[in-house]
Design a protein around this motif. Structure first.
Motif, short mmCIF file in Angstrom:
data_model
loop_
_atom_site.label_atom_id
_atom_site.label_comp_id
_atom_site.label_asym_id
_atom_site.label_seq_id
_atom_site.Cartn_x
_atom_site.Cartn_y
_atom_site.Cartn_z
N ALA A 30 1.04 -1.13 0.02
CA ALA A 30 0.12 0.09 -0.08
C ALA A 30 0.90 1.27 0.06
O ALA A 30 0.24 2.33 -0.42
CB ALA A 30 -1.01 -0.20 1.22
N LEU A 31 1.94 1.33 0.58
CA LEU A 31 2.70 2.50 0.71
C LEU A 31 3.14 3.13 -0.63
O LEU A 31 3.03 4.25 -0.64
CB LEU A 31 3.95 2.23 1.37
N PRO A 32 3.38 2.40 -1.78
CA PRO A 32 3.78 3.14 -2.91
C PRO A 32 2.75 4.13 -3.45
O PRO A 32 2.64 5.18 -4.07
CB PRO A 32 4.21 2.17 -3.98
N VAL A 33 1.51 3.55 -3.32
CA VAL A 33 0.14 4.17 -3.80
C VAL A 33 0.18 5.46 -2.96
O VAL A 33 -0.35 6.32 -3.55
CB VAL A 33 -1.13 3.27 -3.63
N VAL A 34 0.02 5.32 -1.67
CA VAL A 34 0.06 6.24 -0.69
C VAL A 34 0.82 7.38 -0.84
O VAL A 34 0.61 8.62 -1.12
CB VAL A 34 -0.14 5.91 0.80
N SER A 36 2.58 8.00 -3.85
CA SER A 36 2.18 8.54 -5.03
C SER A 36 1.05 9.73 -4.95
O SER A 36 1.33 10.72 -5.59
CB SER A 36 1.70 7.54 -5.98
N ILE A 37 -0.06 9.45 -4.03
CA ILE A 37 -0.89 10.54 -3.84
C ILE A 37 -0.39 11.72 -3.05
O ILE A 37 -0.74 12.78 -3.32
CB ILE A 37 -2.23 9.70 -2.85
N LEU A 38 0.42 11.67 -1.93
CA LEU A 38 0.96 12.61 -1.43
C LEU A 38 1.85 13.32 -2.24
O LEU A 38 2.15 14.57 -2.10
CB LEU A 38 1.69 11.98 -0.41
N THR A 39 2.65 12.62 -3.30
CA THR A 39 3.43 13.46 -4.37
C THR A 39 2.48 14.50 -5.00
O THR A 39 2.86 15.67 -5.21
CB THR A 39 3.93 12.47 -5.11
N LEU A 40 1.20 14.39 -5.12
CA LEU A 40 0.28 15.22 -5.98
C LEU A 40 0.36 16.51 -5.27
O LEU A 40 -0.16 17.51 -5.89
CB LEU A 40 -1.01 14.67 -6.36
N ILE A 41 0.23 16.39 -3.83
CA ILE A 41 0.17 17.69 -3.21
C ILE A 41 1.12 18.96 -3.21
O ILE A 41 0.68 20.19 -3.80
CB ILE A 41 0.01 17.44 -1.41
N VAL A 66 1.52 10.16 -15.79
CA VAL A 66 2.67 10.06 -16.52
C VAL A 66 3.19 8.61 -16.34
O VAL A 66 3.40 7.94 -15.13
CB VAL A 66 4.02 10.89 -16.23
N PRO A 67 3.64 7.85 -17.23
CA PRO A 67 3.86 6.29 -17.14
C PRO A 67 5.15 6.12 -16.11
O PRO A 67 5.12 5.19 -15.53
CB PRO A 67 4.38 5.88 -18.72
N ALA A 68 6.09 7.18 -16.42
CA ALA A 68 7.44 6.97 -15.29
C ALA A 68 6.79 7.10 -14.01
O ALA A 68 7.47 6.28 -13.06
CB ALA A 68 8.24 8.02 -15.67
N HIS A 69 5.83 7.86 -13.47
CA HIS A 69 5.48 7.96 -12.06
C HIS A 69 4.34 6.55 -11.83
O HIS A 69 4.76 6.17 -10.91
CB HIS A 69 4.71 9.27 -11.98
N THR A 79 9.86 0.49 -3.46
CA THR A 79 11.34 0.94 -3.97
C THR A 79 11.53 2.43 -3.33
O THR A 79 10.61 3.08 -2.95
CB THR A 79 11.58 0.95 -5.43
N GLY A 80 12.77 2.43 -3.53
CA GLY A 80 13.09 4.09 -2.97
C GLY A 80 12.62 5.34 -3.82
O GLY A 80 12.13 6.35 -3.57
N ASP A 81 12.28 4.77 -5.48
CA ASP A 81 11.63 5.84 -6.30
C ASP A 81 10.16 6.37 -5.71
O ASP A 81 9.90 7.47 -5.84
CB ASP A 81 11.62 5.14 -7.41
N ALA A 82 9.49 5.19 -5.19
CA ALA A 82 8.17 5.46 -4.77
C ALA A 82 8.01 6.09 -3.50
O ALA A 82 7.37 7.27 -3.17
CB ALA A 82 7.27 4.06 -4.61
N VAL A 83 8.87 5.77 -2.55
CA VAL A 83 8.79 6.49 -1.18
C VAL A 83 9.65 7.92 -1.35
O VAL A 83 9.12 8.69 -0.66
CB VAL A 83 9.73 5.73 -0.30
N GLY A 84 10.51 8.21 -2.03
CA GLY A 84 11.40 9.30 -2.00
C GLY A 84 10.73 10.38 -2.96
O GLY A 84 10.86 11.62 -2.45
N MET A 85 9.87 10.20 -3.93
CA MET A 85 9.38 11.51 -4.46
C MET A 85 8.45 12.31 -3.79
O MET A 85 8.65 13.41 -4.27
CB MET A 85 8.43 10.62 -5.77
N PRO A 86 7.41 11.92 -2.92
CA PRO A 86 7.09 13.00 -2.07
C PRO A 86 7.84 13.96 -1.48
O PRO A 86 7.51 15.15 -1.52
CB PRO A 86 6.04 12.35 -1.28
N PHE A 87 8.85 13.33 -0.87
CA PHE A 87 9.88 14.28 -0.34
C PHE A 87 10.56 15.31 -1.19
O PHE A 87 10.97 16.31 -0.87
CB PHE A 87 10.85 13.53 0.58
#
Length: 203
Positions: A30-34, A36-41, A66-69, A79-87
């Protein structure tokens, strides 16, 4: 790997907060999905600052589709990509807002803190200081610098440099100076812009 160890710590923290009864696999799925949503803010906030609500919606929609996201934030892709992007996005958003005339030093501190979180979870985190350095240099060339820009970058540069240097110092590793060149150059140019007049007077 180091990223895997860090992500394991993140999972452990979440399970402690939610309760040990929550399965590890459920958190990892579930964490990558969460995230990714937080990234949008922060993306929407940046878009709103640039061009209003319509730009905010367009920016958030672009990132969401976007497919990359999408490919890096699917359920189970822990992965680190999913977790790091919101930060990363929160760090950029905070810095941009700190450069306003009414920007506060607290935003710069918060942005640097978010960058620290990104550095702990995303292996390409060194790109963030490069982007901010380019932004500062473009502001100088365009004649749009202000005291707020100087204050924001001074705080952000000092803290982010410490964040980049600290792991190498603590782990006794060889420091890679390449990521520091452009941010240092931007800091030097901005310092000349800010204090050049005083130097001329005393010369």
């Amino acid at each position: 790997s180091e990223d895997a160890s860090l992500l394991s710590l993140i999972v452990a923290f979440i399970r402690r907060a939610l309760g040990e009864h929550v399965p590890v696999l459920s958190v990892c799925a579930a964490l990558p999905v969460v995230m990714s949503i937080l990234t949008l803010i922060p993306v929407a906030i940046i878009g709103n600052d640039v061009g209003g609500s319509s730009t905010a919606i367009a920016a958030a929609a672009l990132v969401a589709l976007v497919p990359a996201h999408v490919g890096r934030t699917m359920a189970g892709d822990f992965t680190g990509d999913a977790v790091g992007m919101p930060f990363v996005c929160a760090s950029l958003c905070s810095f941009l807002r700190a450069t306003r005339k009414d920007g506060s030093a607290a935003l710069s501190f918060f942005g640097a803190t978010m960058y620290g979180c990104a550095a702990l979870s995303w292996e390409l985190h060194a790109l963030v200081p490069q982007l901010i350095a380019v932004f500062v240099l473009m502001h100088v060339l365009a004649g749009r610098c202000s005291r707020a820009t100087f204050q924001a970058y001074a705080i952000w540069y000092i803290l982010s440099s410490c964040i980049l240097v600290a792991p190498a110092a603590l782990l006794e590793r060889q420091l890679d100076f390449a990521p520091h060149v452009l941010p240092f150059f931007a800091a030097s140019v901005l310092s000349v812009w800010r204090f050049g007049g005083y130097l001329v007077r005393f010369a």
